[in-house]
Design a protein around this motif. Structure first.
Motif, PDB file in Angstrom:
ATOM      1  N   PRO A  18       6.357  -5.451   0.721  1.00 16.19           N
ATOM      2  CA  PRO A  18       5.286  -5.191  -0.246  1.00 16.19           C
ATOM      3  C   PRO A  18       5.009  -3.702  -0.374  1.00 16.19           C
ATOM      4  N   ILE A  19       4.651  -3.283  -1.564  1.00  8.87           N
ATOM      5  CA  ILE A  19       4.310  -1.884  -1.828  1.00  8.87           C
ATOM      6  C   ILE A  19       2.873  -1.857  -2.338  1.00  8.87           C
ATOM      7  N   PRO A  20       1.918  -1.530  -1.472  1.00  9.26           N
ATOM      8  CA  PRO A  20       0.504  -1.545  -1.874  1.00  9.26           C
ATOM      9  C   PRO A  20       0.229  -0.549  -2.999  1.00  9.26           C
ATOM     10  N   ARG A  21      -0.694  -0.905  -3.864  1.00  7.66           N
ATOM     11  CA  ARG A  21      -1.118  -0.017  -4.940  1.00  7.66           C
ATOM     12  C   ARG A  21      -2.415   0.670  -4.523  1.00  7.66           C
ATOM     13  N   VAL A  22      -2.370   1.981  -4.413  1.00  6.34           N
ATOM     14  CA  VAL A  22      -3.534   2.763  -3.991  1.00  6.34           C
ATOM     15  C   VAL A  22      -4.282   3.235  -5.236  1.00  6.34           C
ATOM     16  N   VAL A  23      -5.592   3.063  -5.233  1.00  6.38           N
ATOM     17  CA  VAL A  23      -6.392   3.390  -6.415  1.00  6.38           C
ATOM     18  C   VAL A  23      -7.359   4.541  -6.192  1.00  6.38           C
ATOM     19  N   ARG A  24      -7.618   4.884  -4.910  1.00  9.55           N
ATOM     20  CA  ARG A  24      -8.610   5.922  -4.671  1.00  9.55           C
ATOM     21  C   ARG A  24      -8.399   6.522  -3.291  1.00  9.55           C
ATOM     22  N   GLY A  25      -8.791   7.792  -3.147  1.00 11.69           N
ATOM     23  CA  GLY A  25      -8.750   8.438  -1.850  1.00 11.69           C
ATOM     24  C   GLY A  25      -9.999   9.259  -1.631  1.00 11.69           C
ATOM     25  N   ASP A  26     -10.417   9.336  -0.383  1.00 13.22           N
ATOM     26  CA  ASP A  26     -11.576  10.158  -0.040  1.00 13.22           C
ATOM     27  C   ASP A  26     -11.506  10.486   1.445  1.00 13.22           C
ATOM     28  N   GLY A  27     -11.507  11.776   1.764  1.00 13.24           N
ATOM     29  CA  GLY A  27     -11.443  12.171   3.168  1.00 13.24           C
ATOM     30  C   GLY A  27     -10.158  11.703   3.809  1.00 13.24           C
ATOM     31  N   ALA A  28     -10.283  10.987   4.907  1.00 12.41           N
ATOM     32  CA  ALA A  28      -9.103  10.493   5.628  1.00 12.41           C
ATOM     33  C   ALA A  28      -8.740   9.069   5.247  1.00 12.41           C
ATOM     34  N   ALA A  29      -9.312   8.557   4.173  1.00  8.39           N
ATOM     35  CA  ALA A  29      -9.099   7.154   3.816  1.00  8.39           C
ATOM     36  C   ALA A  29      -8.564   6.992   2.407  1.00  8.39           C
ATOM     37  N   LEU A  30      -7.858   5.880   2.217  1.00  9.96           N
ATOM     38  CA  LEU A  30      -7.344   5.452   0.923  1.00  9.96           C
ATOM     39  C   LEU A  30      -7.829   4.030   0.675  1.00  9.96           C
ATOM     40  N   TRP A  31      -7.961   3.654  -0.595  1.00  7.50           N
ATOM     41  CA  TRP A  31      -8.354   2.291  -0.933  1.00  7.50           C
ATOM     42  C   TRP A  31      -7.303   1.681  -1.850  1.00  7.50           C
ATOM     43  N   THR A  32      -6.935   0.420  -1.591  1.00  2.00           N
ATOM     44  CA  THR A  32      -5.958  -0.289  -2.407  1.00  2.00           C
ATOM     45  C   THR A  32      -6.666  -1.091  -3.491  1.00  2.00           C
ATOM     46  N   ASP A  33      -5.872  -1.585  -4.428  1.00  3.83           N
ATOM     47  CA  ASP A  33      -6.465  -2.293  -5.568  1.00  3.83           C
ATOM     48  C   ASP A  33      -7.099  -3.619  -5.183  1.00  3.83           C
ATOM     49  N   ASP A  34      -6.844  -4.095  -3.962  1.00  2.00           N
ATOM     50  CA  ASP A  34      -7.517  -5.318  -3.515  1.00  2.00           C
ATOM     51  C   ASP A  34      -8.726  -5.007  -2.627  1.00  2.00           C
ATOM     52  N   GLY A  35      -9.156  -3.737  -2.629  1.00  2.00           N
ATOM     53  CA  GLY A  35     -10.386  -3.366  -1.933  1.00  2.00           C
ATOM     54  C   GLY A  35     -10.228  -2.990  -0.481  1.00  2.00           C
ATOM     55  N   ARG A  36      -9.016  -2.928   0.028  1.00  2.00           N
ATOM     56  CA  ARG A  36      -8.824  -2.607   1.440  1.00  2.00           C
ATOM     57  C   ARG A  36      -8.926  -1.107   1.671  1.00  2.00           C
ATOM     58  N   ARG A  37      -9.540  -0.735   2.789  1.00  2.00           N
ATOM     59  CA  ARG A  37      -9.636   0.665   3.201  1.00  2.00           C
ATOM     60  C   ARG A  37      -8.523   0.955   4.205  1.00  2.00           C
ATOM     61  N   ILE A  38      -7.746   1.996   3.950  1.00  2.00           N
ATOM     62  CA  ILE A  38      -6.604   2.358   4.785  1.00  2.00           C
ATOM     63  C   ILE A  38      -6.835   3.751   5.360  1.00  2.00           C
ATOM     64  N   VAL A  39      -6.730   3.887   6.678  1.00  2.00           N
ATOM     65  CA  VAL A  39      -6.835   5.209   7.303  1.00  2.00           C
ATOM     66  C   VAL A  39      -5.487   5.918   7.177  1.00  2.00           C
ATOM     67  N   ASP A  40      -5.505   7.083   6.560  1.00  2.00           N
ATOM     68  CA  ASP A  40      -4.282   7.852   6.358  1.00  2.00           C
ATOM     69  C   ASP A  40      -4.005   8.674   7.614  1.00  2.00           C
ATOM     70  N   ALA A  41      -3.211   8.127   8.514  1.00  4.65           N
ATOM     71  CA  ALA A  41      -2.961   8.765   9.809  1.00  4.65           C
ATOM     72  C   ALA A  41      -1.802   9.746   9.783  1.00  4.65           C
ATOM     73  N   ILE A  42      -1.131   9.889   8.627  1.00  5.68           N
ATOM     74  CA  ILE A  42      -0.020  10.845   8.532  1.00  5.68           C
ATOM     75  C   ILE A  42      -0.218  11.820   7.373  1.00  5.68           C
ATOM     76  N   SER A  43      -1.461  11.939   6.904  1.00  4.19           N
ATOM     77  CA  SER A  43      -1.783  12.902   5.839  1.00  4.19           C
ATOM     78  C   SER A  43      -0.872  12.740   4.632  1.00  4.19           C
ATOM     79  N   SER A  44      -0.537  11.480   4.319  1.00  2.00           N
ATOM     80  CA  SER A  44       0.322  11.183   3.168  1.00  2.00           C
ATOM     81  C   SER A  44       1.561  12.063   3.139  1.00  2.00           C
ATOM     82  N   TRP A  45       2.343  11.926   4.200  1.00  2.00           N
ATOM     83  CA  TRP A  45       3.584  12.684   4.393  1.00  2.00           C
ATOM     84  C   TRP A  45       3.294  14.137   4.684  1.00  2.00           C
ATOM     85  N   TRP A  46       2.242  14.357   5.498  1.00  2.00           N
ATOM     86  CA  TRP A  46       1.971  15.642   6.146  1.00  2.00           C
ATOM     87  C   TRP A  46       1.383  16.696   5.202  1.00  2.00           C
TER      88      TRP A  46
END
Length: 415
Positions: A18-46
């Protein structure tokens, strides 16, 4: 056939992951189109240093886009680029007098290699051998691949790559073998030596101390070999200082910067060079000018983002944030290092890494399982084979970092 026509990088679509669809970012977090909050632990490829959608950077981009969005940079200039060049000169070594703009880490390396070869040719000296450090990675364009490690990343493209001299990685306790090999290669009349200072990123977050970097730079200097520092990943505070070279007291002849140059918000790169390299291309003969550009060289909007990044470094406690994150990483990594399946736990600055089990390489079969586990747990981590690493934005909070390490520990438990 996939519903999407998109061909994603470093993605085997045949696995049907699966390839999640990201709709928003803020600080260290990203949100997917299904409302999930994802912690960006690799700074989106550094790339993301201060956090996603930093208000100062976003405002600078919006403002510049309404004033001047794009202009040819061959023979023309603009204020955002002039301001950025002056700002970089102010915070980087005085000997790096010239700033050449490009648009990615790979192209900044291509520029560096061409500068080095042009320097020797315009001086009338037949020096064209490029030296590289074993296990290095410098990008995916032809020149950048040529100076990177040969293997799964570029095996299919081997006929396109030029030959280089490879210096053994300075393994602790066996550094002299690297020094001897570098000395011999330099004596043979090499043109330049390119390295990732202190940390080899895609090669597996392999680390070596500042004293080794200083010695390698000294050997090059003794033989007049140009020293190229690829700080695309290590720059902008990742190793604890603005550049990794700073820790070794090394001033390279050529410095490559990208990723965090704009805080990670928009593509931009620079290759900074010494005056001698610039002067070798300078003069009344058009045939000796530097033949490199892209349509978007020094794009004004990207330069505005980079200027906002420099303002953040000047006016906000970025160094203190980096030090706090480094301390938190050290504490959590120390606990995880005691796990029976963890080997070679290591850290420098805000980068923490460990190996899980044996050395199975980039295509280790454990990678898809780990990636899925991390994704399902709400954490963006992307293993380099059996090497797991954490390189988050500097703004990440303690709770989010705790989540990242809890997910890592659970993955180690089930490996």
């Amino acid at each position: 056939m996939s519903d999407s026509p998109i061909w994603h990088p470093f993605t085997q679509h045949g696995l049907g992951e699966p390839i999640p669809r990201v709709v928003r970012g803020d600080g260290a977090a990203l949100w997917t189109d299904d409302g999930r909050r994802i912690v960006d632990a690799i700074s989106s490829w550094w790339v993301t240093t201060h956090g996603h959608n930093h208000p100062r950077i976003a405002a600078a981009i919006a403002s510049q886009a309404q004033t001047l969005d794009q202009i040819i940079f061959a023979g023309w200039t603009h204020e955002p680029a002039e301001t950025l060049a002056a700002g970089l000169r102010a915070i980087l070594p005085e000997a790096l007098t010239r700033v050449f703009f490009s648009d990615s880490g790979s192209t900044s390396v291509e520029v560096a290699l061409k500068m080095a070869l042009g320097y020797w040719r315009n001086r009338g000296e037949d020096r064209h051998r490029i030296l590289v450090l074993e296990h290095g990675y410098h990008g995916d364009t032809i020149g950048a691949m040529s100076v990177g490690a040969r293997g799964v990343f570029n095996r299919a493209y081997a006929p396109l790559l030029f030959d280089v001299g490879t210096i053994p990685f300075p393994v602790e306790g066996r550094e002299q073998a690297s020094y001897d090999a570098l000395d011999a290669a330099c004596r043979a009349g090499a043109a330049a030596f390119i390295v990732e200072p202190l940390v080899l990123g895609a090669g597996g977050m392999m680390m070596y101390p500042p004293a080794v970097l200083a010695e390698m730079a000294a050997i090059c200097r003794m033989h007049g070999v140009l020293f190229i520092a690829d700080e695309v990943m290590t720059g902008w505070g990742r190793t604890g200082t603005l550049t990794a070279c700073e820790q070794a007291g090394v001033v390279p002849d050529i410095l490559c910067l990208s990723k965090g140059l704009t805080g990670g918000a928009i593509p931009l790169a620079v290759t900074m060079a010494s005056e001698a390299i610039y002067q070798a291309h300078h003069g009344p003969d058009r045939a000796t000018m530097f033949f490199h550009s892209s349509s978007y060289t020094a794009n004004p909007v990207a330069c505005a983002a980079a200027n906002a990044n420099l303002a953040i470094w000047r006016e906000e406690p970025v160094v203190e944030r980096i030090a706090l994150l480094a301390q938190r990483q050290a504490e959590r990594l120390a606990r995880l290092a005691r796990h029976p399946r963890v080997t070679a736990a290591r850290r420098i600055g805000t980068i923490a890494a460990l190996d899980l089990g044996g050395a199975e390489g980039y295509l280790s079969p454990i990678v898809p399982h780990l990636t899925a586990r991390f994704r399902d747990a709400g954490v963006l981590l992307r293993p380099l084979g059996n090497t797991l690493y954490v390189m988050p934005p500097y703004c990440i909070g303690a709770d989010d970092l705790d989540l990242v390490y809890a997910v890592l520990e659970a993955a180690c438990d089930d490996a």
